[in-house]
Design an enzyme around this catalytic site. Structure first.
Site, PDB file in Angstrom:
ATOM      1  N   ASP A  16       8.394 -45.702 -34.428  1.00  0.00           N
ATOM      2  CA  ASP A  16       9.323 -45.245 -35.458  1.00  0.00           C
ATOM      3  C   ASP A  16       8.663 -44.223 -36.389  1.00  0.00           C
ATOM      4  OD1 ASP A  16      11.748 -45.165 -36.731  1.00  0.00           O
ATOM      5  OD2 ASP A  16      11.402 -46.944 -37.951  1.00  0.00           O
ATOM      6  N   GLY A  17       9.489 -43.352 -36.944  1.00  0.00           N
ATOM      7  CA  GLY A  17       9.016 -42.434 -37.980  1.00  0.00           C
ATOM      8  C   GLY A  17       8.855 -40.983 -37.548  1.00  0.00           C
ATOM      9  N   TRP A  21       8.300 -37.961 -40.167  1.00  0.00           N
ATOM     10  CA  TRP A  21       7.050 -37.181 -40.024  1.00  0.00           C
ATOM     11  C   TRP A  21       7.383 -35.689 -40.095  1.00  0.00           C
ATOM     12  CZ3 TRP A  21       5.223 -33.362 -36.867  1.00  0.00           C
ATOM     13  CH2 TRP A  21       3.848 -33.135 -36.863  1.00  0.00           C
ATOM     14  N   HIS A  33       9.734 -35.647 -32.779  1.00  0.00           N
ATOM     15  CA  HIS A  33       9.822 -36.311 -31.472  1.00  0.00           C
ATOM     16  C   HIS A  33       8.809 -35.700 -30.494  1.00  0.00           C
ATOM     17  CE1 HIS A  33      13.078 -38.694 -32.811  1.00  0.00           C
ATOM     18  NE2 HIS A  33      13.951 -37.701 -32.910  1.00  0.00           N
ATOM     19  N   THR A  62      20.155 -48.583 -27.593  1.00  0.00           N
ATOM     20  CA  THR A  62      21.602 -48.473 -27.350  1.00  0.00           C
ATOM     21  C   THR A  62      22.318 -47.991 -28.619  1.00  0.00           C
ATOM     22  OG1 THR A  62      21.614 -50.867 -27.734  1.00  0.00           O
ATOM     23  CG2 THR A  62      21.837 -50.152 -25.465  1.00  0.00           C
ATOM     24  N   ASN A  64      20.964 -45.583 -30.578  1.00  0.00           N
ATOM     25  CA  ASN A  64      20.579 -44.187 -30.852  1.00  0.00           C
ATOM     26  C   ASN A  64      21.628 -43.165 -30.408  1.00  0.00           C
ATOM     27  OD1 ASN A  64      17.008 -44.728 -30.284  1.00  0.00           O
ATOM     28  ND2 ASN A  64      18.162 -44.735 -32.195  1.00  0.00           N
ATOM     29  N   TRP A  65      22.678 -43.642 -29.691  1.00  0.00           N
ATOM     30  CA  TRP A  65      23.756 -42.725 -29.289  1.00  0.00           C
ATOM     31  C   TRP A  65      24.487 -42.174 -30.515  1.00  0.00           C
ATOM     32  CZ3 TRP A  65      24.018 -40.830 -24.526  1.00  0.00           C
ATOM     33  CH2 TRP A  65      23.475 -41.578 -23.483  1.00  0.00           C
ATOM     34  N   ARG A 185      11.233 -54.775 -39.073  1.00  0.00           N
ATOM     35  CA  ARG A 185      12.238 -55.505 -38.285  1.00  0.00           C
ATOM     36  C   ARG A 185      12.112 -55.110 -36.817  1.00  0.00           C
ATOM     37  NH1 ARG A 185      15.209 -52.149 -41.757  1.00  0.00           N
ATOM     38  NH2 ARG A 185      15.603 -50.157 -40.756  1.00  0.00           N
ATOM     39  N   SER A 187      14.852 -54.517 -34.737  1.00  0.00           N
ATOM     40  CA  SER A 187      15.886 -53.554 -34.345  1.00  0.00           C
ATOM     41  C   SER A 187      16.346 -53.707 -32.891  1.00  0.00           C
ATOM     42  CB  SER A 187      15.403 -52.122 -34.602  1.00  0.00           C
ATOM     43  OG  SER A 187      15.147 -51.926 -35.958  1.00  0.00           O
ATOM     44  N   GLU A 198       2.800 -61.602 -31.716  1.00  0.00           N
ATOM     45  CA  GLU A 198       2.296 -61.237 -33.039  1.00  0.00           C
ATOM     46  C   GLU A 198       2.962 -59.924 -33.432  1.00  0.00           C
ATOM     47  OE1 GLU A 198       0.554 -63.145 -34.847  1.00  0.00           O
ATOM     48  OE2 GLU A 198       0.118 -64.604 -33.279  1.00  0.00           O
TER      49      GLU A 198
HETATM   50  C1  FPP Z   1      12.076 -43.210 -33.714  1.00  0.00           C
HETATM   51  O1  FPP Z   1      11.854 -42.323 -34.774  1.00  0.00           O
HETATM   52  C2  FPP Z   1      11.859 -42.527 -32.440  1.00  0.00           C
HETATM   53  C3  FPP Z   1      12.823 -42.328 -31.504  1.00  0.00           C
HETATM   54  C4  FPP Z   1      14.209 -42.812 -31.645  1.00  0.00           C
HETATM   55  C5  FPP Z   1      12.528 -41.574 -30.262  1.00  0.00           C
HETATM   56  C6  FPP Z   1      11.205 -41.830 -29.658  1.00  0.00           C
HETATM   57  C7  FPP Z   1      10.992 -40.877 -28.558  1.00  0.00           C
HETATM   58  C8  FPP Z   1       9.832 -40.259 -28.268  1.00  0.00           C
HETATM   59  C9  FPP Z   1       8.557 -40.532 -28.967  1.00  0.00           C
HETATM   60  C10 FPP Z   1       9.796 -39.226 -27.193  1.00  0.00           C
HETATM   61  C11 FPP Z   1      10.191 -39.712 -25.841  1.00  0.00           C
HETATM   62  C12 FPP Z   1       9.298 -40.743 -25.327  1.00  0.00           C
HETATM   63  C13 FPP Z   1       9.514 -41.556 -24.254  1.00  0.00           C
HETATM   64  C14 FPP Z   1       8.534 -42.612 -23.891  1.00  0.00           C
HETATM   65  C15 FPP Z   1      10.686 -41.473 -23.403  1.00  0.00           C
HETATM   66  P1  FPP Z   1      13.078 -41.894 -35.700  1.00  0.00           P
HETATM   67  O2  FPP Z   1      13.704 -40.674 -35.139  1.00  0.00           O
HETATM   68  O3  FPP Z   1      13.998 -43.062 -35.874  1.00  0.00           O
HETATM   69  O4  FPP Z   1      12.327 -41.552 -37.028  1.00  0.00           O
HETATM   70  P2  FPP Z   1      12.852 -41.765 -38.511  1.00  0.00           P
HETATM   71  O5  FPP Z   1      12.965 -43.259 -38.713  1.00  0.00           O
HETATM   72  O6  FPP Z   1      11.768 -41.176 -39.319  1.00  0.00           O
HETATM   73  O7  FPP Z   1      14.153 -41.028 -38.631  1.00  0.00           O
END
Ligand code: FPP
Length: 230
Positions: A16-17, A21, A33, A62, A64-65, A185, A187, A198
């Site tokens: 996450d993040g 970032w 990303h 599911t 993230n759509w 959490r 999620s 852990e």
């Molecule tokens: C969460 O950060 C990250 C994601 C929903 C996407 C993660 C995907 C990758 C790292 C690239 C693809 C990798 C693979 C293994 C297929 P966020 O966007 O929710 O960040 P935020 O909480 O700061 O908004």
């Protein structure tokens, strides 16, 4: 139970993040990303080197759509890179790739690529990289129940019987679940499987997570007493 000095077999990561970032640097979320994607390989290679046997990455849930189609497409392209373009490299390094999640709504090309890389790497026993993509734990549990109904099983099931209907059926339960980005959490990630995991949280964003942080995770894991309720 005393402190131990062991390497967890299976670590699951909520990466996450990425968006924050990027925003912190005045960049588009996609740059976060991309950076997050680039951070996968060094951590996977390091994990394998120190004796971890499996890493599961939560890459697209599911839920993230709900994001913009631009962001979804970008994440899909990166996922294809991990699953397909990197698969030769991963295969050479004896990494087995498996997909966790539903293929419903995924583009045909991606489904084809997932199948090809799973097939190509299926004999690699040293290490497994499980990519949870279009994955949700409640969806997985519900699908398991529906499969059981469809197969007209009319006997009582044990926990092991039930788990055999999960997408994770060839994996051990995660010893550790890491979440970066400050939220505390799960999620909808591996809810059943993480019953005794852990949970280790990092404030830093996923693109800033370093291999050194995996060492910290192992130290923390060894400092915790796992008694599985006994
Ligand atoms: C969460 O950060 C990250 C994601 C929903 C996407 C993660 C995907 C990758 C790292 C690239 C693809 C990798 C693979 C293994 C297929 P966020 O966007 O929710 O960040 P935020 O909480 O700061 O908004």
């Amino acid at each position: 139970m005393s402190k131990k000095n062991s390497i967890p077999k299976h670590i699951a990561i909520i990466m996450d993040g990425n968006g924050r970032w990027a925003s912190k640097r005045g960049l588009d979320r996609s740059k976060g990303h991309l950076k997050g994607y680039e951070n996968i390989k060094p951590n996977v290679i390091y994990a394998k080197k120190i004796g971890i046997k499996c890493i599961t990455l939560f890459a697209f849930s599911t839920e993230n759509w709900n994001r913009s189609s631009k962001e979804i497409n970008f994440i899909f392209d990166l996922a294809s890179k991990v699953i397909y373009e990197e698969s030769k490299f991963l295969n050479k390094n004896k990494v087995r790739i498996i997909h966790l999640g539903s293929i419903d709504n995924l583009p045909e090309k991606m489904i084809d690529r997932i199948k090809k890389s799973e097939e190509m790497t299926k004999d690699n026993k040293d290490f497994t990289l499980a990519v949870a993509f279009n994955y949700g734990s409640r969806d997985e549990i519900l699908r398991a129940v529906n499969k059981i109904i469809d197969s007209r099983i009319n006997t009582q099931l044990s926990e092991e019987d039930f788990e055999s209907f999960f997408m994770t059926n060839m994996l051990s339960n995660p010893d550790v679940v890491i979440r970066t980005g400050g939220e505390k959490r799960l999620s909808n990630f591996l809810l059943w499987q993480s019953a005794y995991s852990e949970l280790i949280f990092f404030d830093k964003f996923w693109p800033d997570f370093e291999t050194h942080d995996l060492d910290l995770v192992i130290d923390e894991y060894n400092n915790r007493i796992r008694n599985f309720g006994s």
